[in-house]
Design an enzyme around this catalytic site. Structure first.
Site, PDB file in Angstrom:
ATOM      1  N   CYS A 113     -29.099  45.568 139.453  1.00  0.00           N
ATOM      2  CA  CYS A 113     -29.381  46.553 138.395  1.00  0.00           C
ATOM      3  C   CYS A 113     -28.274  46.669 137.352  1.00  0.00           C
ATOM      4  O   CYS A 113     -28.508  47.170 136.251  1.00  0.00           O
ATOM      5  CB  CYS A 113     -29.649  47.908 139.017  1.00  0.00           C
ATOM      6  SG  CYS A 113     -30.887  47.829 140.304  1.00  0.00           S
ATOM      7  N   HIS A 252     -28.952  53.306 134.119  1.00  0.00           N
ATOM      8  CA  HIS A 252     -29.949  52.561 134.882  1.00  0.00           C
ATOM      9  C   HIS A 252     -30.944  53.572 135.440  1.00  0.00           C
ATOM     10  O   HIS A 252     -30.559  54.639 135.916  1.00  0.00           O
ATOM     11  CB  HIS A 252     -29.278  51.794 136.023  1.00  0.00           C
ATOM     12  CG  HIS A 252     -30.275  51.230 136.983  1.00  0.00           C
ATOM     13  ND1 HIS A 252     -31.336  50.475 136.557  1.00  0.00           N
ATOM     14  CD2 HIS A 252     -30.413  51.337 138.330  1.00  0.00           C
ATOM     15  CE1 HIS A 252     -32.069  50.138 137.598  1.00  0.00           C
ATOM     16  NE2 HIS A 252     -31.531  50.651 138.682  1.00  0.00           N
ATOM     17  N   ASN A 283     -38.201  51.581 138.347  1.00  0.00           N
ATOM     18  CA  ASN A 283     -36.919  50.866 138.382  1.00  0.00           C
ATOM     19  C   ASN A 283     -37.197  49.378 138.148  1.00  0.00           C
ATOM     20  O   ASN A 283     -37.821  48.726 138.983  1.00  0.00           O
ATOM     21  CB  ASN A 283     -36.273  51.117 139.755  1.00  0.00           C
ATOM     22  CG  ASN A 283     -34.945  50.390 139.931  1.00  0.00           C
ATOM     23  OD1 ASN A 283     -34.577  49.531 139.131  1.00  0.00           O
ATOM     24  ND2 ASN A 283     -34.236  50.726 140.991  1.00  0.00           N
TER      25      ASN A 283
HETATM   26  N1  COA Z   1     -44.448  58.665 149.934  1.00  0.00           N
HETATM   27  C1  COA Z   1     -44.390  59.667 150.819  1.00  0.00           C
HETATM   28  N2  COA Z   1     -43.383  59.815 151.688  1.00  0.00           N
HETATM   29  C2  COA Z   1     -42.394  58.906 151.653  1.00  0.00           C
HETATM   30  C3  COA Z   1     -42.401  57.833 150.757  1.00  0.00           C
HETATM   31  C4  COA Z   1     -43.477  57.724 149.877  1.00  0.00           C
HETATM   32  N3  COA Z   1     -43.574  56.745 148.972  1.00  0.00           N
HETATM   33  N4  COA Z   1     -41.287  57.095 150.953  1.00  0.00           N
HETATM   34  C5  COA Z   1     -40.598  57.681 151.940  1.00  0.00           C
HETATM   35  N5  COA Z   1     -41.272  58.766 152.369  1.00  0.00           N
HETATM   36  C6  COA Z   1     -40.900  59.698 153.436  1.00  0.00           C
HETATM   37  C7  COA Z   1     -39.981  59.094 154.463  1.00  0.00           C
HETATM   38  O1  COA Z   1     -40.734  58.383 155.421  1.00  0.00           O
HETATM   39  C8  COA Z   1     -39.301  60.317 155.037  1.00  0.00           C
HETATM   40  O2  COA Z   1     -40.177  60.907 155.935  1.00  0.00           O
HETATM   41  P1  COA Z   1     -39.618  61.564 157.310  1.00  0.00           P
HETATM   42  O3  COA Z   1     -38.721  62.692 156.842  1.00  0.00           O
HETATM   43  O4  COA Z   1     -40.855  62.002 157.994  1.00  0.00           O
HETATM   44  O5  COA Z   1     -38.874  60.467 157.993  1.00  0.00           O
HETATM   45  C9  COA Z   1     -39.198  61.250 153.841  1.00  0.00           C
HETATM   46  O6  COA Z   1     -40.142  60.766 152.862  1.00  0.00           O
HETATM   47  C10 COA Z   1     -37.814  61.277 153.217  1.00  0.00           C
HETATM   48  O7  COA Z   1     -37.358  59.929 153.070  1.00  0.00           O
HETATM   49  P2  COA Z   1     -36.006  59.595 152.377  1.00  0.00           P
HETATM   50  O8  COA Z   1     -35.827  58.103 152.335  1.00  0.00           O
HETATM   51  O9  COA Z   1     -34.914  60.424 152.967  1.00  0.00           O
HETATM   52  O10 COA Z   1     -36.331  60.126 150.917  1.00  0.00           O
HETATM   53  P3  COA Z   1     -35.369  60.356 149.714  1.00  0.00           P
HETATM   54  O11 COA Z   1     -35.444  61.746 149.273  1.00  0.00           O
HETATM   55  O12 COA Z   1     -34.015  59.765 149.951  1.00  0.00           O
HETATM   56  O13 COA Z   1     -36.080  59.490 148.569  1.00  0.00           O
HETATM   57  C11 COA Z   1     -35.772  57.354 147.509  1.00  0.00           C
HETATM   58  C12 COA Z   1     -36.263  58.115 148.752  1.00  0.00           C
HETATM   59  C13 COA Z   1     -35.890  55.878 147.768  1.00  0.00           C
HETATM   60  C14 COA Z   1     -36.654  57.757 146.358  1.00  0.00           C
HETATM   61  C15 COA Z   1     -34.309  57.749 147.204  1.00  0.00           C
HETATM   62  O14 COA Z   1     -33.561  57.667 148.387  1.00  0.00           O
HETATM   63  C16 COA Z   1     -33.649  56.881 146.170  1.00  0.00           C
HETATM   64  O15 COA Z   1     -34.010  56.897 145.021  1.00  0.00           O
HETATM   65  N6  COA Z   1     -32.597  56.151 146.558  1.00  0.00           N
HETATM   66  C17 COA Z   1     -31.755  55.394 145.698  1.00  0.00           C
HETATM   67  C18 COA Z   1     -32.443  54.246 145.092  1.00  0.00           C
HETATM   68  C19 COA Z   1     -31.448  53.424 144.365  1.00  0.00           C
HETATM   69  O16 COA Z   1     -30.488  53.924 143.839  1.00  0.00           O
HETATM   70  N7  COA Z   1     -31.647  52.143 144.409  1.00  0.00           N
HETATM   71  C20 COA Z   1     -30.569  51.256 144.062  1.00  0.00           C
HETATM   72  C21 COA Z   1     -30.225  51.188 142.694  1.00  0.00           C
HETATM   73  S1  COA Z   1     -31.295  50.088 141.961  1.00  0.00           S
END
Ligand code: COA
Length: 326
Positions: A113, A252, A283
């Site tokens: 990214c 980003h 993204n």
């Molecule tokens: N729809 C519904 N639920 C979802 C889901 C989706 N698409 N994806 C994950 N979940 C659920 C998980 O299974 C988890 O459920 P559980 O609590 O029963 O285990 C819950 O949502 C929370 O998951 P978590 O991964 O902790 O969510 P989060 O708040 O961290 O959000 C991202 C997930 C990926 C959106 C977030 O972590 C993120 O943006 N991370 C950084 C991404 C990034 O910077 N990438 C690199 C740079 S390019």
């Protein structure tokens, strides 16, 4: 010493729109979850016969046209991508050929990214060092080709697209400062494990879906906020600048919550000072900041003399921040 400026920008987004509603039919997710957790409403998906270089060429043509230049005016082509058309030849060589550019230097940069900021920084060095007069920097990604469409934790995040910029020496403004970095010890937080020399393609790697993006989202989230804030500081501080001195941040676009946290750490109003288009495209890895810069210019959000902070973070880990006076 004269600085390097951006004299034209361009973008290309595939026509096909994949909405959150369509994703609800593919995996166990909801429009509400995706919007509140990420800020994404829809993303673009390239056609089957549309590869990364095809999108790169379209964005480049627009950037060249906006700069009032022809492909023959370019001295070096840099493509930031983690989804190249193939391992080799490089996507940059494909772009050189398809654009009909002269037989100039052309190469890919693989920093996920942060690739567009890295590409701009490399071009800046080439131009200020005097080796080349004009550079074409492109970020193009077809993340849909490496997405596991059954993994709800990743497939809702990514999209396809391309952005490009033409750079040359300018009399006023230009790139004021750059900060780049990496931390390979955290590489396993975001990776595409198979297909390289460590784990060549096999029936097993395909069956285990190891040719798709694997991400530890919530761990990465915390790193993203801190690293992007630190990178912003590392580039602005030596310039004697604070959040108030920046007119617009082009970050980003990984997650709206990361960007709100970044704005808070920098003490700026996210509504006024952080450019956002994540809701339309998700993204797109390196292409996210390239398309965001292009759209900010198109929408008149950037005026002559404005100081723009570009700030990116991604797999590697890598990060890059850059201040440019428009
Ligand atoms: N729809 C519904 N639920 C979802 C889901 C989706 N698409 N994806 C994950 N979940 C659920 C998980 O299974 C988890 O459920 P559980 O609590 O029963 O285990 C819950 O949502 C929370 O998951 P978590 O991964 O902790 O969510 P989060 O708040 O961290 O959000 C991202 C997930 C990926 C959106 C977030 O972590 C993120 O943006 N991370 C950084 C991404 C990034 O910077 N990438 C690199 C740079 S390019």
């Amino acid at each position: 010493m004269k600085r390097t400026g951006i004299i034209g920008t361009g973008k290309y987004l595939p026509e096909n729109v994949l909405t959150n509603a369509a994703l609800e039919k593919m995996v166990d997710t909801s429009d509400e979850w995706i919007i509140t957790r990420t800020g994404i409403k829809e993303r673009r998906i390239a056609a089957d016969n549309e590869a990364t270089s095809d999108m790169a060429v379209k964005a480049s043509k627009q950037a060249l046209s906006n700069a009032g230049l022809k492909p023959s005016d370019i001295d070096v082509i840099i493509v930031a991508t983690i989804t190249p058309d193939m391992f080799f030849p490089s996507t940059a060589c494909q772009v050189q050929y398809k654009l009909g550019a002269p037989n100039v230097a052309a190469f890919d940069v693989s920093v996920a990214c942060s690739g567009y900021v890295y590409g701009l920084a490399i071009a800046d060095q080439f131009i200020r060092g005097g080796l080349y007069k004009r550079a074409l920097v492109i970020a193009s990604e077809k993340l849909s080709s490496v997405t596991d469409w059954e993994d709800r934790s990743t497939c809702v995040l990514f999209g396809d697209g391309a952005g490009a910029a033409v750079l040359e020496q300018v009399d006023e403004g230009g790139i004021l400062g750059v900060h780049l970095g990496s931390d390979g010890s955290k590489g396993d937080l975001l990776q595409l494990p198979a297909g390289g020399s460590r784990m060549p393609a096999s029936i097993k790697t395909v069956e285990n879906k190891l040719h798709t993006i694997k991400m530890e989202g919530n761990v990465l989230f915390k790193h993203a906020v801190k690293i992007m804030a630190d990178a912003a500081l590392a580039v602005t501080e030596p310039l004697g600048m604070k959040g108030d001195d920046i007119d617009l941040i082009i970050p980003h676009q990984a997650n709206i919550r990361i960007l709100n946290a970044l704005a808070k750490k920098m003490g700026v109003d996210p509504e006024k000072k952080v450019y956002l288009n994540i809701e339309k495209y998700g993204n797109m890895s390196a292409a996210s900041s390239a398309v965001a810069l292009t759209e900010a210019v198109e929408e008149g959000r950037i005026k002559k003399g404005d100081r723009i902070l570009m700030d990116a973070f991604g797999g590697g880990l890598t990060w890059g921040a850059l201040v440019i006076e428009w």
